[in-house]
Write a protein that holds these residues in place. Structure first.
Motif, short mmCIF file in Angstrom:
data_model
loop_
_atom_site.label_atom_id
_atom_site.label_comp_id
_atom_site.label_asym_id
_atom_site.label_seq_id
_atom_site.Cartn_x
_atom_site.Cartn_y
_atom_site.Cartn_z
N GLY A 36 0.80 -1.22 0.00
CA GLY A 36 0.00 0.00 0.00
C GLY A 36 0.83 1.27 0.00
N LYS A 37 0.25 2.32 -0.58
CA LYS A 37 0.86 3.66 -0.57
C LYS A 37 -0.19 4.69 -0.21
CE LYS A 37 4.79 3.47 -3.77
NZ LYS A 37 5.38 4.04 -5.00
N ASP A 38 0.25 5.73 0.48
CA ASP A 38 -0.64 6.79 0.92
C ASP A 38 -1.39 7.41 -0.27
OD1 ASP A 38 -1.68 8.57 2.94
OD2 ASP A 38 -0.41 10.12 2.06
N GLN A 39 -2.72 7.47 -0.18
CA GLN A 39 -3.59 8.07 -1.18
C GLN A 39 -3.38 7.49 -2.58
OE1 GLN A 39 -4.93 12.21 -0.60
NE2 GLN A 39 -3.15 12.45 0.73
N MET A 40 -3.08 6.19 -2.62
CA MET A 40 -2.94 5.47 -3.89
C MET A 40 -3.68 4.14 -3.79
SD MET A 40 -0.79 7.42 -5.73
CE MET A 40 0.39 6.68 -6.84
N VAL A 41 -4.27 3.71 -4.90
CA VAL A 41 -4.83 2.37 -4.97
C VAL A 41 -3.94 1.55 -5.91
CG1 VAL A 41 -7.19 3.04 -4.43
CG2 VAL A 41 -6.42 3.06 -6.81
N ILE A 42 -4.04 0.23 -5.79
CA ILE A 42 -3.17 -0.66 -6.55
C ILE A 42 -4.03 -1.47 -7.52
CG2 ILE A 42 -1.41 -2.46 -6.43
CD1 ILE A 42 -1.36 -1.92 -3.33
N ARG A 43 -3.74 -1.34 -8.80
CA ARG A 43 -4.39 -2.26 -9.75
C ARG A 43 -3.49 -3.48 -9.89
NH1 ARG A 43 -5.36 -0.23 -15.65
NH2 ARG A 43 -3.18 -0.85 -15.90
N LEU A 44 -3.98 -4.59 -9.40
CA LEU A 44 -3.22 -5.84 -9.42
C LEU A 44 -3.79 -6.76 -10.48
CD1 LEU A 44 -1.15 -7.84 -8.17
CD2 LEU A 44 -2.94 -8.49 -6.54
N ASP A 45 -2.93 -7.19 -11.38
CA ASP A 45 -3.29 -8.17 -12.39
C ASP A 45 -3.16 -9.55 -11.75
OD1 ASP A 45 -3.27 -10.05 -14.48
OD2 ASP A 45 -2.36 -8.65 -15.89
N CYS A 46 -4.29 -10.22 -11.52
CA CYS A 46 -4.27 -11.48 -10.78
C CYS A 46 -3.70 -12.63 -11.61
CB CYS A 46 -5.66 -11.83 -10.27
SG CYS A 46 -6.28 -10.64 -9.07
N ARG A 47 -3.46 -12.42 -12.89
CA ARG A 47 -2.84 -13.45 -13.72
C ARG A 47 -1.33 -13.33 -13.70
NH1 ARG A 47 -5.10 -13.99 -19.65
NH2 ARG A 47 -4.20 -11.91 -19.87
N SER A 48 -0.83 -12.13 -13.96
CA SER A 48 0.64 -11.94 -14.05
C SER A 48 1.25 -11.45 -12.74
CB SER A 48 0.95 -10.93 -15.15
OG SER A 48 0.49 -9.63 -14.77
N LEU A 49 0.41 -10.94 -11.82
CA LEU A 49 0.83 -10.28 -10.58
C LEU A 49 1.59 -8.99 -10.84
CD1 LEU A 49 1.73 -13.28 -8.22
CD2 LEU A 49 -0.45 -12.09 -8.53
N GLU A 50 1.48 -8.45 -12.04
CA GLU A 50 1.99 -7.10 -12.30
C GLU A 50 1.03 -6.11 -11.64
OE1 GLU A 50 4.08 -7.90 -16.65
OE2 GLU A 50 2.07 -7.03 -16.56
#
Length: 392
Positions: free
Chosen positions: A185-199
């Protein structure tokens, strides 16, 4: 004024000193946050995208090394202690130490060595509200042991080992999103996680004008586990049919909305609706991220409502309490988005609310829910913060 985070970390450190004595080794303090998922529900097992973030409710460990192989854990919020040897990682009757022992089990399986330690832990992640307190606990302890014992694990290794601890020792077949969001996690950021590649990629989620409020139904319908497994099988059934027409479709991530529509009759009503929701939701995450790059939270919020409608009518994992709470917000100009969060059949709704209207919003929701169900409605205000770290 002292922040809630510093109050909680001080409380856990004080619990450590009370338990182990002020003349014992000075502890180091670590925190790992709970998580929310803004959009992208049930997409993980379809190799899609999720959009989690770590929040300002966390698990804390006050921890110090000991000579020898003894480990003593003090659950400050329970007032319970458990001690064991690093040479005996058998499962105790108490369930709460399973997560910590599972982490040590993974360290040993990786061929790494640690020494004994004593620790007090606790936090303010509401249990049962869908913020993944277990993942926060796992990541916090592994991060702390990595620092104490100079194991040289990177964050990605910590995430994967924490997930395996829950899969293999605790026996819960969770995906990787919870641990990933807690650690990265990062302050005031969301993470788009690709559940196939984990990029993964970060997107801005500024909290200047809005606050995220979770409304906790406090119910958990017993359908969740059985229906979760059924949904996985229904998605797999859809893939099997669609693959006949396009051999490259190995999961619903590979399917388009158009191909689902084309084979609607063959899929049949139920499988069609599952596939329709899933292909649309995977696309919705992408569109939602574009809105975040534009700073357009109003349009982002509309996507949240679309997700809820899909989960209610097409994926059928909502419940009357969740639907009631979401419907309450639809005509409220101070709420730009609302949906159920998590596996379904209970838990929380997540609401994007104008910051100046939060007090009124909570009062309205609590009053209406109490009147409808005779249940007090807990509301949790959350901010997006950094992931796992040491508190210096």
């Amino acid at each position: 004024m002292q922040s809630a985070e510093s109050k909680t970390s001080d409380r856990i450190k004080e619990a450590y000193l009370r338990k182990f004595g002020t003349d014992s080794a000075e502890p180091r303090v670590f925190r790992s946050p709970g998580r929310i998922n803004l959009i992208g529900e049930h997409t993980d097992y379809n190799n899609g995208f999720v959009l989690p973030a770590s929040v300002d409710k966390a698990v804390y460990f006050a921890i110090a090394p000991l000579a020898g192989d003894l480990v003593t854990l003090y659950a400050a919020d329970l007032g319970e202690t458990y001690s064991f040897s690093l040479n005996d990682l058998s499962k105790p009757d108490q369930s709460w130490p399973h997560y910590q022992i599972g982490i040590i089990d993974q360290i040993k399986k990786s061929g790494l060595t640690i020494g004994g330690f004593q620790a007090a832990f606790g936090g303010d992640v509401p249990v049962g509200a869908g913020m993944s307190s277990s993942a926060a606990l796992e990541c916090c302890l592994l991060f702390a042991l990595n620092e104490l014992n100079h194991l040289n694990l990177d964050r990605f290794s910590i995430v994967k080992m924490a997930q395996k601890a829950e899969n293999e020792y605790v026996g819960v077949q969770c995906g990787i999103m919870d641990q990933f969001a807690s650690a990265f996690g990062k302050d005031q950021m969301v993470i788009r996680l690709d559940c196939r590649s984990l990029e993964f990629e970060y997107f801005p989620f500024p909290m200047k004008d809005y606050l995220l409020v979770l409304c906790d139904t406090t119910v958990k319908h017993s359908l969740e586990d059985s229906e979760y497994n059924t949904r996985r099988l229904e998605c797999e059934a859809g893939v099997k049919i669609l693959k006949k027409y396009n051999p490259e479709i190995n999961s619903l991530r590979d399917a388009s909305i158009a191909i689902v529509e084309l084979h609607k009759d063959e899929l049949g009503d139920v499988i069609y609706r599952r596939c329709k929701y899933m292909t649309e939701e995977i696309q919705r995450v992408q569109q939602a991220c574009d809105y975040l790059n534009e700073g357009n939270l109003e349009s982002f919020g509309k996507k949240m409502y679309q997700t809820h409608d899909g989960l209610q009518y097409e994926y059928e994992v909502s419940c009357t309490e969740l639907d009631f709470l979401v419907d309450l917000t639809r005509d409220n100009p101070d709420v730009v988005g609302s949906r159920m969060m998590g596996g379904g059949f209970g838990g929380c709704t997540i609401n994007l609310v104008r910051i100046e209207a939060v007090e009124d919003f909570e009062a309205t929701m609590k009053e209406a829910y109490k009147k409808q169900y005779s249940i007090e409605l807990p509301c949790y205000r959350v901010k997006i913060t950094n992931g796992t770290e040491e508190i210096l």
